[in-house]
Motif scaffolding. Structure first.
Motif, PDB file in Angstrom:
ATOM      1  N   GLY A   1       0.596  -1.180   0.031  1.00 46.43           N
ATOM      2  CA  GLY A   1       0.038   0.053   0.011  1.00 46.43           C
ATOM      3  C   GLY A   1       0.760   1.320  -0.002  1.00 46.43           C
ATOM      4  N   GLY A   2       2.024   1.186  -0.710  1.00 45.61           N
ATOM      5  CA  GLY A   2       2.914   2.342  -0.565  1.00 45.61           C
ATOM      6  C   GLY A   2       2.274   3.524  -1.370  1.00 45.61           C
ATOM      7  N   GLU A   3       1.624   3.028  -2.351  1.00 45.68           N
ATOM      8  CA  GLU A   3       1.053   4.052  -3.199  1.00 45.68           C
ATOM      9  C   GLU A   3      -0.128   4.893  -2.496  1.00 45.68           C
ATOM     10  OE1 GLU A   3      -2.752   1.578  -5.087  1.00 45.68           O
ATOM     11  OE2 GLU A   3      -0.872   1.669  -6.360  1.00 45.68           O
ATOM     12  N   MET A   4      -0.434   4.421  -1.260  1.00 44.02           N
ATOM     13  CA  MET A   4      -1.653   5.111  -0.584  1.00 44.02           C
ATOM     14  C   MET A   4      -1.016   6.139   0.415  1.00 44.02           C
ATOM     15  SD  MET A   4      -4.564   4.472  -1.586  1.00 44.02           S
ATOM     16  CE  MET A   4      -5.648   4.768  -0.384  1.00 44.02           C
TER      17      MET A   4
ATOM     18  N   LEU B   1       1.766  12.258  -7.778  1.00 40.43           N
ATOM     19  CA  LEU B   1       1.528  11.822  -6.147  1.00 40.43           C
ATOM     20  C   LEU B   1       1.652  10.484  -5.812  1.00 40.43           C
ATOM     21  CD1 LEU B   1       1.285  13.547  -3.675  1.00 40.43           C
ATOM     22  CD2 LEU B   1      -1.229  13.666  -3.813  1.00 40.43           C
ATOM     23  N   THR B   2       0.989   9.500  -6.643  1.00 40.27           N
ATOM     24  CA  THR B   2       1.145   8.340  -6.399  1.00 40.27           C
ATOM     25  C   THR B   2       2.393   7.836  -6.697  1.00 40.27           C
ATOM     26  OG1 THR B   2      -0.962   7.955  -7.519  1.00 40.27           O
ATOM     27  CG2 THR B   2       0.325   5.960  -7.182  1.00 40.27           C
ATOM     28  N   GLU B   3       3.349   8.165  -7.572  1.00 43.59           N
ATOM     29  CA  GLU B   3       4.783   7.769  -7.719  1.00 43.59           C
ATOM     30  C   GLU B   3       5.636   8.303  -6.444  1.00 43.59           C
ATOM     31  OE1 GLU B   3       5.093   7.751 -12.575  1.00 43.59           O
ATOM     32  OE2 GLU B   3       5.171   9.735 -11.560  1.00 43.59           O
ATOM     33  N   ALA B   4       5.289   9.339  -6.032  1.00 40.89           N
ATOM     34  CA  ALA B   4       6.091   9.961  -5.061  1.00 40.89           C
ATOM     35  C   ALA B   4       5.741   9.151  -3.414  1.00 40.89           C
ATOM     36  CB  ALA B   4       5.635  11.470  -4.515  1.00 40.89           C
ATOM     37  N   SER B   5       4.338   8.618  -3.177  1.00 42.13           N
ATOM     38  CA  SER B   5       4.035   7.727  -2.279  1.00 42.13           C
ATOM     39  C   SER B   5       5.019   6.465  -2.206  1.00 42.13           C
ATOM     40  CB  SER B   5       2.654   7.581  -2.338  1.00 42.13           C
ATOM     41  OG  SER B   5       2.102   8.740  -2.082  1.00 42.13           O
ATOM     42  N   GLU B   6       4.944   6.026  -3.586  1.00 45.89           N
ATOM     43  CA  GLU B   6       5.760   4.952  -3.628  1.00 45.89           C
ATOM     44  C   GLU B   6       7.034   4.797  -3.299  1.00 45.89           C
ATOM     45  OE1 GLU B   6       4.649   3.729  -7.876  1.00 45.89           O
ATOM     46  OE2 GLU B   6       2.905   2.732  -7.247  1.00 45.89           O
ATOM     47  N   ARG B   7       7.768   5.923  -3.235  1.00 38.14           N
ATOM     48  CA  ARG B   7       9.082   6.244  -2.936  1.00 38.14           C
ATOM     49  C   ARG B   7       9.247   6.769  -1.587  1.00 38.14           C
ATOM     50  NH1 ARG B   7      12.478   6.607  -7.424  1.00 38.14           N
ATOM     51  NH2 ARG B   7      14.055   6.845  -5.373  1.00 38.14           N
ATOM     52  N   PHE B   8       8.136   6.815  -0.840  1.00 41.66           N
ATOM     53  CA  PHE B   8       8.236   7.310   0.460  1.00 41.66           C
ATOM     54  C   PHE B   8       9.191   7.211   1.277  1.00 41.66           C
ATOM     55  CE2 PHE B   8       6.649   7.729   4.790  1.00 41.66           C
ATOM     56  CZ  PHE B   8       5.789   8.739   4.898  1.00 41.66           C
ATOM     57  N   PHE B   9       9.751   5.870   1.409  1.00 49.40           N
ATOM     58  CA  PHE B   9      10.746   5.345   2.470  1.00 49.40           C
ATOM     59  C   PHE B   9      11.981   5.738   1.643  1.00 49.40           C
ATOM     60  CE2 PHE B   9       7.074   2.997   4.226  1.00 49.40           C
ATOM     61  CZ  PHE B   9       7.205   3.579   5.610  1.00 49.40           C
ATOM     62  N   GLU B  10      12.222   5.803   0.499  1.00 52.61           N
ATOM     63  CA  GLU B  10      13.432   5.842  -0.318  1.00 52.61           C
ATOM     64  C   GLU B  10      13.930   7.253  -0.446  1.00 52.61           C
ATOM     65  OE1 GLU B  10      12.914   3.707  -3.722  1.00 52.61           O
ATOM     66  OE2 GLU B  10      11.590   2.144  -2.937  1.00 52.61           O
ATOM     67  N   ASP B  11      13.008   8.275  -0.350  1.00 53.36           N
ATOM     68  CA  ASP B  11      13.560   9.454  -0.953  1.00 53.36           C
ATOM     69  C   ASP B  11      12.843  10.609  -0.084  1.00 53.36           C
ATOM     70  OD1 ASP B  11      13.145  12.248  -2.694  1.00 53.36           O
ATOM     71  OD2 ASP B  11      14.733  11.098  -3.694  1.00 53.36           O
ATOM     72  N   GLY B  12      13.731  11.560   0.630  1.00 52.34           N
ATOM     73  CA  GLY B  12      13.093  12.521   1.387  1.00 52.34           C
ATOM     74  C   GLY B  12      12.043  13.533   0.631  1.00 52.34           C
TER      75      GLY B  12
END
Length: 257
Positions: A80-83, A132-143
């Motif tokens: 659910g990272g996209e959320m 915003l979906t793509e950013a959410s998927e990288r939540f833990f990888e990119d500040g």
């Protein structure tokens, strides 16, 4: 919002263990830890808006969960990272609404917080080149992706709130009552299905989440009776700042109720 709080009461632990200028909360079932800057005496913490904002945010993270459900504190990637735009951004917006409705913030203070988020989003290097979906998927990888999930998600929550109110379908909180309680939604399609059942179409939210384009914030703000002004920047490296104004009789003023 989506059901109920998992427990009737909470224990709040204040921990002055963060560097100056930093603060964070951690939700648990029945308790909330608030990590505060070491240089702020605990007896003065309640005099700042930081504590109320963090408590509202972390409390809302527990809302709608089933009793006994684990509240994640790990930073490991999860389903659910996209959320993350919803799990963090909408909570960020709703926590400010809580402060507005409780009187901790007045309408100008609420709009000032929204203006700060808008400025931060516009200066985020991910904004306009990734969805915003793509950013959410990288939540833990990119500040920067993490920051956009919070700020961009808050702006989308604001847009959703205005969209529902303009249709005469009530505030955002009423819509969220239709989001199934228990485990948070892990697929964006599920969330859009709930929106479509309420409004008849997944749009315009689907576009706001998936398009690599700026959000229609200013247009929506103007339709709701608000005005947006950019503060004059002094100095070459001055950050962008915005002032949002609105009358209490406008659609924006209805956010107080």
């Amino acid at each position: 919002m989506g059901g109920r709080a998992p427990t009737p009461g909470y224990v709040v632990m204040l921990r002055p263990d963060f560097p100056s200028g930093m603060a964070q909360g951690t939700p648990r079932e029945g308790s909330i830890q608030v990590h505060l800057p070491r240089d702020v005496p605990l007896e003065r913490v309640h005099q700042t808006p930081v504590l109320a904002r963090i408590l509202a945010h972390e409390y809302l993270h527990t809302w709608g969960r089933e009793r006994g459900e684990d509240l994640r504190s790990s930073e490991a990637p999860e389903a659910g990272g996209e959320m993350r735009w919803f799990g963090e951004g909408f909570i960020h917006y709703l926590s400010h609404l809580v402060l507005l409705r409780s009187g901790e913030l007045d309408l100008p203070g609420f709009l000032a917080a929204l203006g700060r988020e808008l400025a931060a989003v516009k200066q985020n290097p991910w904004y306009g080149r990734s969805s915003l979906t793509e950013a959410s998927e990288r939540f833990f990888e990119d500040g920067d992706a993490r920051a956009l999930s919070y700020g961009g998600g808050m702006l989308v929550a604001f847009l959703c709130d205005l969209e529902l109110r303009s249709r005469g379908q009530g505030p955002l909180e009423r819509f969220l009552d239709g989001v199934p309680p228990g485990k948070p939604l892990t697929r964006q399609a599920q969330w859009l299905e709930v929106w479509a059942r309420k409004t008849g179409s997944p749009e315009p939210v689907a576009t706001w989440l998936r398009a690599r384009a700026p959000l229609p914030f200013e247009e929506a703000l103007t339709r709701a009776g608000g005005t947006l002004m950019e503060k004059e920047r002094r100095g070459h490296d001055a950050r962008r700042e915005y002032v949002i104004q609105a009358a209490e009789q406008s659609l924006l003023g209805e956010l107080m109720r």
